[in-house]
Motif scaffolding. Structure first.
Motif, PDB file in Angstrom:
ATOM      1  N   LEU A   4       0.868  -1.174   0.000  1.00  0.00           N
ATOM      2  CA  LEU A   4       0.000   0.000   0.000  1.00  0.00           C
ATOM      3  C   LEU A   4       0.904   1.224   0.000  1.00  0.00           C
ATOM      4  O   LEU A   4       2.053   1.152   0.440  1.00  0.00           O
ATOM      5  N   ILE A   5       0.367   2.340  -0.475  1.00  0.00           N
ATOM      6  CA  ILE A   5       1.071   3.610  -0.321  1.00  0.00           C
ATOM      7  C   ILE A   5       0.311   4.415   0.728  1.00  0.00           C
ATOM      8  O   ILE A   5      -0.915   4.558   0.651  1.00  0.00           O
ATOM      9  N   GLY A   6       1.035   4.926   1.723  1.00  0.00           N
ATOM     10  CA  GLY A   6       0.447   5.832   2.711  1.00  0.00           C
ATOM     11  C   GLY A   6       1.046   7.209   2.523  1.00  0.00           C
ATOM     12  O   GLY A   6       2.262   7.342   2.339  1.00  0.00           O
ATOM     13  N   ILE A   7       0.194   8.240   2.542  1.00  0.00           N
ATOM     14  CA  ILE A   7       0.656   9.616   2.333  1.00  0.00           C
ATOM     15  C   ILE A   7       0.217  10.467   3.518  1.00  0.00           C
ATOM     16  O   ILE A   7      -0.955  10.455   3.892  1.00  0.00           O
ATOM     17  N   ASP A   8       1.154  11.184   4.107  1.00  0.00           N
ATOM     18  CA  ASP A   8       0.849  12.117   5.186  1.00  0.00           C
ATOM     19  C   ASP A   8       1.090  13.521   4.639  1.00  0.00           C
ATOM     20  O   ASP A   8       2.234  13.933   4.459  1.00  0.00           O
ATOM     21  N   LEU A   9      -0.010  14.218   4.352  1.00  0.00           N
ATOM     22  CA  LEU A   9       0.093  15.544   3.735  1.00  0.00           C
ATOM     23  C   LEU A   9      -0.179  16.623   4.778  1.00  0.00           C
ATOM     24  O   LEU A   9      -1.305  16.790   5.232  1.00  0.00           O
ATOM     25  N   GLY A  10       0.873  17.340   5.161  1.00  0.00           N
ATOM     26  CA  GLY A  10       0.741  18.422   6.136  1.00  0.00           C
ATOM     27  C   GLY A  10       0.810  19.773   5.450  1.00  0.00           C
ATOM     28  O   GLY A  10       0.891  19.856   4.224  1.00  0.00           O
ATOM     29  N   GLY A  11       0.818  20.826   6.243  1.00  0.00           N
ATOM     30  CA  GLY A  11       0.844  22.162   5.669  1.00  0.00           C
ATOM     31  C   GLY A  11       2.208  22.531   5.111  1.00  0.00           C
ATOM     32  O   GLY A  11       2.318  23.395   4.238  1.00  0.00           O
ATOM     33  N   THR A  12       3.250  21.873   5.599  1.00  0.00           N
ATOM     34  CA  THR A  12       4.617  22.198   5.173  1.00  0.00           C
ATOM     35  C   THR A  12       5.232  21.056   4.377  1.00  0.00           C
ATOM     36  O   THR A  12       5.901  21.263   3.379  1.00  0.00           O
ATOM     37  N   ASN A  13       4.997  19.854   4.865  1.00  0.00           N
ATOM     38  CA  ASN A  13       5.730  18.690   4.388  1.00  0.00           C
ATOM     39  C   ASN A  13       4.768  17.610   3.903  1.00  0.00           C
ATOM     40  O   ASN A  13       3.664  17.490   4.424  1.00  0.00           O
ATOM     41  N   VAL A  14       5.210  16.810   2.940  1.00  0.00           N
ATOM     42  CA  VAL A  14       4.451  15.612   2.590  1.00  0.00           C
ATOM     43  C   VAL A  14       5.386  14.413   2.718  1.00  0.00           C
ATOM     44  O   VAL A  14       6.552  14.490   2.323  1.00  0.00           O
ATOM     45  N   ARG A  15       4.892  13.347   3.324  1.00  0.00           N
ATOM     46  CA  ARG A  15       5.680  12.121   3.494  1.00  0.00           C
ATOM     47  C   ARG A  15       4.932  10.971   2.827  1.00  0.00           C
ATOM     48  O   ARG A  15       3.721  10.831   3.009  1.00  0.00           O
ATOM     49  N   VAL A  16       5.645  10.180   2.057  1.00  0.00           N
ATOM     50  CA  VAL A  16       5.043   9.064   1.332  1.00  0.00           C
ATOM     51  C   VAL A  16       5.789   7.793   1.714  1.00  0.00           C
ATOM     52  O   VAL A  16       7.027   7.778   1.729  1.00  0.00           O
ATOM     53  N   GLY A  17       5.061   6.726   2.032  1.00  0.00           N
ATOM     54  CA  GLY A  17       5.716   5.480   2.410  1.00  0.00           C
ATOM     55  C   GLY A  17       5.088   4.278   1.716  1.00  0.00           C
ATOM     56  O   GLY A  17       3.897   4.288   1.394  1.00  0.00           O
ATOM     57  N   VAL A  18       5.906   3.253   1.503  1.00  0.00           N
ATOM     58  CA  VAL A  18       5.404   1.965   1.028  1.00  0.00           C
ATOM     59  C   VAL A  18       5.174   1.106   2.262  1.00  0.00           C
ATOM     60  O   VAL A  18       6.100   0.880   3.057  1.00  0.00           O
TER      61      VAL A  18
END
Ligand code: ZN
Length: 320
Positions: A4-18
């Motif tokens: 799965l891909i998980g995405i954490d989208l914040g106001g400053t940063n975006v983090r994407v993980g497998v």
């Protein structure tokens, strides 16, 4: 291997993980979202990040993508409605472009909901059935996860636990209220109160910060650890307010676990005794002895892991 891909989208940063269906993060990558450059730029950054992390896991068989985004989000339409912490991101379809590009189902959640689900799944809330999550940072977030499912409000709305009323005579809040938990106990509120209290006082906070205006929540915490009386008093006040916020959650929602995270809660040990005392004092009519209050465990990966799990839940529902 199913991933799965998980995405954490914040106001400053975006983090994407497998992420694997067991919750293991195989690899992750970050980028600045630069909201001022517009949503098209941000969407392209996110797509590039996904492509990057997927090339690092060549055996990945991508099943679904989950996004936990700083809210408000319109889950039904798959769009972000957030001109507040993502300036220019108003009515931005994020689900459409990602599902078109990667050919898998895409699920959109509020970031606090996603982080709570991550913690409930394989973090501090593992093994509990009703997990409340409270994040104390720039704002205060709240979410409830019951048996690995995010609890939504009417029309899929996200509950705003940072705006429960603690002191009707307290400082004004941007939500229109007064004395909300967030306007008393979030990082900026702690900083403002500390600056006010430190003015004209002999306190280690000013020396540590360099100037009165530079005092922030981190300085308050560090000074309290050093034994500064004023900083200790501020920490005790904040712990009391957080405790009252948690008492409200316990009274209304009866969780068996409350996990606390966010920047301010990096000093969890400092606030925990004060919070526990308030909870013990106010929780006579509810089974408070059943509640474990714990620090979050997944740190900066909670959102990625929880967003992936939310997408996995949806995928399983579709296929069942
Ligand atoms: Zn408010």
């Amino acid at each position: 291997m199913e991933t799965l891909i998980g995405i954490d989208l914040g106001g400053t940063n975006v983090r994407v993980g497998v992420v694997t269906p067991a919750g293991k993060v195989l690899t992750s990558a970050d980028a600045l979202i630069q909201a001022a450059r517009g949503p098209q730029y941000g969407l392209e950054r996110i797509i590039t990040l996904i492509e990057q992390v997927l090339t690092l896991v060549p055996e990945a068989n991508l099943r679904a993508i989950g996004i936990g985004a700083t809210g408000p989000v319109d889950r039904a339409r798959g769009s972000i409605q957030n001109p507040y912490t993502l300036p220019t991101w108003e009515d931005v379809d994020i689900v459409g472009p990602l599902s078109a590009r990667f050919g898998v189902p895409v699920d959109l959640e509020n970031d606090a909901d996603a982080a709570a689900l991550g913690e409930a799944w394989i973090g501090a809330g593992r093994g509990y059935s009703r997990v409340a999550a409270v994040t104390v940072g720039t704002g205060i977030g709240y979410a409830l996860v019951t048996d690995q499912a995010i609890e939504y409000g009417v029309d899929g709305a996200h509950a705003e636990g940072g705006h429960v009323l603690i002191d009707p005579h307290g400082p004004p809040c941007y939500c229109g209220g007064r004395g909300c938990l967030e306007s008393l106990a979030a990082g900026p509120a702690i900083a403002a109160r500390a600056q006010q209290a430190a003015s004209g006082n002999a306190t280690a906070m000013i020396q540590l910060a360099g100037s009165l205006e530079a005092i922030d929540a981190r300085v308050v915490v560090q000074s309290a650890r050093g034994g500064d009386a004023l900083a200790c008093k501020l920490v005790a006040e904040v712990a009391e307010w957080l405790g009252l916020g948690i008492v409200n959650i316990l009274t209304l929602r009866l969780p068996d676990c409350v996990c606390l995270g966010g920047g301010v809660m990096q000093a969890y040990d400092l606030f925990a005794p004060g919070i526990a005392a308030v909870v013990a004092r106010h929780s006579i009519v509810i089974p408070a002895e059943r509640v474990k209050i714990l620090p979050m465990q997944l740190g900066g990966l909670a959102g990625v892991i929880g967003a992936a799990r939310a997408a996995w839940n949806k995928d399983q529902e579709r296929n069942s």
